[in-house]
Scaffold this motif. Structure first.
Motif, PDB file in Angstrom:
ATOM      1  N   GLY A  34      14.024  24.290 -71.199  1.00 16.37           N
ATOM      2  CA  GLY A  34      14.327  23.655 -69.922  1.00 16.37           C
ATOM      3  C   GLY A  34      14.465  22.155 -70.031  1.00 16.37           C
ATOM      4  O   GLY A  34      14.701  21.480 -69.031  1.00 16.37           O
ATOM      5  N   GLN A  35      14.309  21.635 -71.251  1.00 18.38           N
ATOM      6  CA  GLN A  35      14.414  20.189 -71.431  1.00 18.38           C
ATOM      7  C   GLN A  35      15.483  19.850 -72.463  1.00 18.38           C
ATOM      8  O   GLN A  35      15.806  20.652 -73.332  1.00 18.38           O
ATOM      9  CB  GLN A  35      13.075  19.615 -71.904  1.00 18.38           C
ATOM     10  N   THR A  36      15.997  18.633 -72.330  1.00 18.28           N
ATOM     11  CA  THR A  36      16.916  18.106 -73.334  1.00 18.28           C
ATOM     12  C   THR A  36      16.204  17.041 -74.149  1.00 18.28           C
ATOM     13  O   THR A  36      15.628  16.107 -73.597  1.00 18.28           O
ATOM     14  CB  THR A  36      18.162  17.487 -72.669  1.00 18.28           C
ATOM     15  N   THR A  37      16.214  17.240 -75.456  1.00 16.45           N
ATOM     16  CA  THR A  37      15.678  16.251 -76.387  1.00 16.45           C
ATOM     17  C   THR A  37      16.858  15.624 -77.105  1.00 16.45           C
ATOM     18  O   THR A  37      17.678  16.339 -77.679  1.00 16.45           O
ATOM     19  CB  THR A  37      14.743  16.933 -77.405  1.00 16.45           C
ATOM     20  N   ALA A  38      16.972  14.305 -77.023  1.00 19.31           N
ATOM     21  CA  ALA A  38      18.093  13.628 -77.662  1.00 19.31           C
ATOM     22  C   ALA A  38      17.604  12.859 -78.874  1.00 19.31           C
ATOM     23  O   ALA A  38      16.485  12.347 -78.883  1.00 19.31           O
ATOM     24  CB  ALA A  38      18.768  12.680 -76.680  1.00 19.31           C
ATOM     25  N   ILE A  39      18.445  12.820 -79.889  1.00 22.29           N
ATOM     26  CA  ILE A  39      18.135  12.044 -81.096  1.00 22.29           C
ATOM     27  C   ILE A  39      19.252  11.041 -81.296  1.00 22.29           C
ATOM     28  O   ILE A  39      20.429  11.402 -81.324  1.00 22.29           O
ATOM     29  CB  ILE A  39      18.008  12.966 -82.329  1.00 22.29           C
ATOM     30  N   ILE A  40      18.870   9.774 -81.379  1.00 19.09           N
ATOM     31  CA  ILE A  40      19.870   8.731 -81.552  1.00 19.09           C
ATOM     32  C   ILE A  40      19.424   7.831 -82.699  1.00 19.09           C
ATOM     33  O   ILE A  40      18.225   7.725 -82.979  1.00 19.09           O
ATOM     34  CB  ILE A  40      20.088   7.964 -80.216  1.00 19.09           C
ATOM     35  N   GLY A  41      20.377   7.225 -83.372  1.00 14.50           N
ATOM     36  CA  GLY A  41      20.038   6.350 -84.493  1.00 14.50           C
ATOM     37  C   GLY A  41      21.278   6.086 -85.321  1.00 14.50           C
ATOM     38  O   GLY A  41      22.252   6.831 -85.219  1.00 14.50           O
ATOM     39  N   SER A  42      21.199   5.071 -86.157  1.00 16.04           N
ATOM     40  CA  SER A  42      22.406   4.649 -86.870  1.00 16.04           C
ATOM     41  C   SER A  42      22.818   5.689 -87.909  1.00 16.04           C
ATOM     42  O   SER A  42      22.074   6.624 -88.222  1.00 16.04           O
ATOM     43  CB  SER A  42      22.171   3.292 -87.530  1.00 16.04           C
ATOM     44  N   THR A  43      24.002   5.518 -88.445  1.00 22.16           N
ATOM     45  CA  THR A  43      24.518   6.453 -89.441  1.00 22.16           C
ATOM     46  C   THR A  43      23.612   6.457 -90.679  1.00 22.16           C
ATOM     47  O   THR A  43      23.124   5.407 -91.088  1.00 22.16           O
ATOM     48  CB  THR A  43      25.995   6.120 -89.774  1.00 22.16           C
ATOM     49  N   GLY A  44      23.317   7.638 -91.162  1.00 20.12           N
ATOM     50  CA  GLY A  44      22.429   7.763 -92.319  1.00 20.12           C
ATOM     51  C   GLY A  44      20.952   7.792 -91.965  1.00 20.12           C
ATOM     52  O   GLY A  44      20.093   7.888 -92.840  1.00 20.12           O
ATOM     53  N   ALA A  45      20.629   7.727 -90.671  1.00 21.19           N
ATOM     54  CA  ALA A  45      19.219   7.702 -90.242  1.00 21.19           C
ATOM     55  C   ALA A  45      18.500   9.015 -90.545  1.00 21.19           C
ATOM     56  O   ALA A  45      17.275   9.050 -90.653  1.00 21.19           O
ATOM     57  CB  ALA A  45      19.120   7.383 -88.751  1.00 21.19           C
ATOM     58  N   GLY A  46      19.259  10.110 -90.641  1.00 22.68           N
ATOM     59  CA  GLY A  46      18.654  11.404 -90.935  1.00 22.68           C
ATOM     60  C   GLY A  46      18.786  12.425 -89.814  1.00 22.68           C
ATOM     61  O   GLY A  46      18.139  13.476 -89.843  1.00 22.68           O
ATOM     62  N   LYS A  47      19.650  12.161 -88.853  1.00 20.43           N
ATOM     63  CA  LYS A  47      19.774  13.021 -87.665  1.00 20.43           C
ATOM     64  C   LYS A  47      20.251  14.430 -88.028  1.00 20.43           C
ATOM     65  O   LYS A  47      19.671  15.428 -87.601  1.00 20.43           O
ATOM     66  CB  LYS A  47      20.730  12.375 -86.651  1.00 20.43           C
ATOM     67  N   THR A  48      21.320  14.488 -88.812  1.00 26.93           N
ATOM     68  CA  THR A  48      21.856  15.801 -89.204  1.00 26.93           C
ATOM     69  C   THR A  48      20.853  16.544 -90.076  1.00 26.93           C
ATOM     70  O   THR A  48      20.636  17.750 -89.918  1.00 26.93           O
ATOM     71  CB  THR A  48      23.199  15.624 -89.950  1.00 26.93           C
ATOM     72  N   THR A  49      20.218  15.827 -90.971  1.00 30.57           N
ATOM     73  CA  THR A  49      19.223  16.437 -91.847  1.00 30.57           C
ATOM     74  C   THR A  49      18.111  17.061 -91.015  1.00 30.57           C
ATOM     75  O   THR A  49      17.699  18.201 -91.261  1.00 30.57           O
ATOM     76  CB  THR A  49      18.646  15.375 -92.804  1.00 30.57           C
ATOM     77  N   LEU A  50      17.647  16.322 -90.009  1.00 20.79           N
ATOM     78  CA  LEU A  50      16.581  16.834 -89.136  1.00 20.79           C
ATOM     79  C   LEU A  50      17.026  18.137 -88.464  1.00 20.79           C
ATOM     80  O   LEU A  50      16.305  19.144 -88.513  1.00 20.79           O
ATOM     81  CB  LEU A  50      16.229  15.760 -88.099  1.00 20.79           C
ATOM     82  N   LEU A  51      18.218  18.144 -87.883  1.00 19.77           N
ATOM     83  CA  LEU A  51      18.701  19.364 -87.218  1.00 19.77           C
ATOM     84  C   LEU A  51      18.823  20.517 -88.203  1.00 19.77           C
ATOM     85  O   LEU A  51      18.492  21.655 -87.882  1.00 19.77           O
ATOM     86  CB  LEU A  51      20.070  19.130 -86.570  1.00 19.77           C
ATOM     87  N   ASN A  52      19.308  20.227 -89.413  1.00 17.63           N
ATOM     88  CA  ASN A  52      19.553  21.288 -90.391  1.00 17.63           C
ATOM     89  C   ASN A  52      18.277  21.972 -90.879  1.00 17.63           C
ATOM     90  O   ASN A  52      18.330  23.090 -91.408  1.00 17.63           O
ATOM     91  CB  ASN A  52      20.340  20.746 -91.583  1.00 17.63           C
ATOM     92  N   LEU A  53      17.138  21.311 -90.704  1.00 12.29           N
ATOM     93  CA  LEU A  53      15.876  21.953 -91.096  1.00 12.29           C
ATOM     94  C   LEU A  53      15.520  23.092 -90.136  1.00 12.29           C
ATOM     95  O   LEU A  53      14.804  24.019 -90.508  1.00 12.29           O
ATOM     96  CB  LEU A  53      14.728  20.933 -91.095  1.00 12.29           C
ATOM     97  N   ILE A  54      16.034  23.028 -88.904  1.00 10.77           N
ATOM     98  CA  ILE A  54      15.607  24.007 -87.890  1.00 10.77           C
ATOM     99  C   ILE A  54      16.124  25.415 -88.207  1.00 10.77           C
ATOM    100  O   ILE A  54      15.344  26.360 -88.208  1.00 10.77           O
ATOM    101  CB  ILE A  54      15.976  23.510 -86.469  1.00 10.77           C
ATOM    102  N   PRO A  55      17.416  25.588 -88.522  1.00 12.49           N
ATOM    103  CA  PRO A  55      17.849  26.934 -88.957  1.00 12.49           C
ATOM    104  C   PRO A  55      17.643  27.172 -90.460  1.00 12.49           C
ATOM    105  O   PRO A  55      18.237  28.088 -91.027  1.00 12.49           O
ATOM    106  CB  PRO A  55      19.327  26.957 -88.586  1.00 12.49           C
TER     107      PRO A  55
END
Ligand code: DGT
Ligand code: MG
Length: 242
Positions: A34-55
């Motif tokens: 029921g909530q939206t969690t947003a991740i923001i940060g500069s390129t290379g910060a690790g955003k995609t890596t963080l998401l990819n750990l979930i699946p």
């Protein structure tokens, strides 16, 4: 699952195999249904890596990730894929038809459900204009639709699967500001009971998020709502100003 949708990171660190420096350091947060969690940060910060750990594209080097209260390591691949829809940063379509692409995680979806997903994803218009509509051909990699259309078809695919957790990796930045706003407004209803995690480039995409995590060099350097971060985080202020 006891609490479907919830994604919990507990002191998670991660380094790519063979790489020296860790890419994520001591990440802890909870994304609630029921909530939206947003991740923001500069390129290379690790955003995609963080998401990819979930699946479980990769496994955390330290710490623990739980889905619906159960550690990832105890969940089967099937349970994970049934519960999570991920729209990757570079969305991919398979050779086949629009319909077969949309049914990737939703084999039993009716045509009506597919059109409903397309409508939310702001993709019904261009699909309706294609000859054959849901049966129109998609070439390998989806090279016969534009990048923005590919992105919206992948969002529709994620919706058709009706998961309890959505992961959107930069899925809105290729859209013009108006389509972005319409799409996010339309998402509210179908995702209202799900945990939604959005990686964004544009601050306007996430101003309404329940929590925003500011990621910098693999660490969460600030967290809060848009209003709170404007007051408390220099890094966030810099992102807003850029
Ligand atoms: P973006 O998409 O450009 O805004 O950047 P992020 O925040 O999504 O960054 P991410 O997670 O793609 O990359 C974080 C760091 O990890 C960066 O230094 C590049 C490195 N990295 C990413 N993917 C791989 C990989 O597959 N192998 C290795 N060794 N390093 C990777
Ligand atoms: Mg990325």
């Amino acid at each position: 699952l006891p609490t479907p949708g919830t994604v919990e990171f507990k002191n998670v660190s991660f380094g790519y195999p063979g790489a020296e420096a860790p890419v994520l350091n001591d990440i802890s947060f909870t994304a609630k249904p029921g909530q939206t969690t947003a991740i923001i940060g500069s390129t290379g910060a690790g955003k995609t890596t963080l998401l990819n750990l979930i699946p479980r594209l990769y496994d955390a080097t330290e710490g623990e990730i739980l889905i619906g209260g159960v550690p990832l390591a105890e969940l089967g691949r099937d349970t994970i894929s049934r519960n999570i829809s991920a729209v990757p940063q570079r969305p991919y379509l398979f050779s086949g038809t629009i319909g077969s692409n949309l049914r990737f995680g939703a084999q039993n979806a009716t045509e009506e459900e597919l059109w409903e997903a397309l409508k939310v994803a702001q993709a019904d218009g261009f699909v309706a204009e294609r000859e054959g509509q849901l049966d129109s051909k998609i070439s390998q990699g989806g090279t016969n639709v534009s990048g923005g259309q590919r992105q919206r078809l992948c969002i529709a695919r994620a919706l058709a699967a009706k998961p309890s957790t959505y992961l959107f990796d930069d899925s809105f930045s290729a859209l013009d500001v108006n389509t972005d706003a319409r799409l996010r407004a339309a998402l509210a209803e179908p995702t209202k009971d799900a945990a939604v995690i959005i990686v964004a480039q544009r601050v306007s995409t996430i101003t309404g998020a329940d929590q925003i995590l500011v990621l910098d060099h693999g660490e969460i350097v600030a967290r809060g709502t848009h209003e709170q971060l404007l007051e408390t985080s220099e890094t966030y202020q810099e992102i807003v100003a850029s």
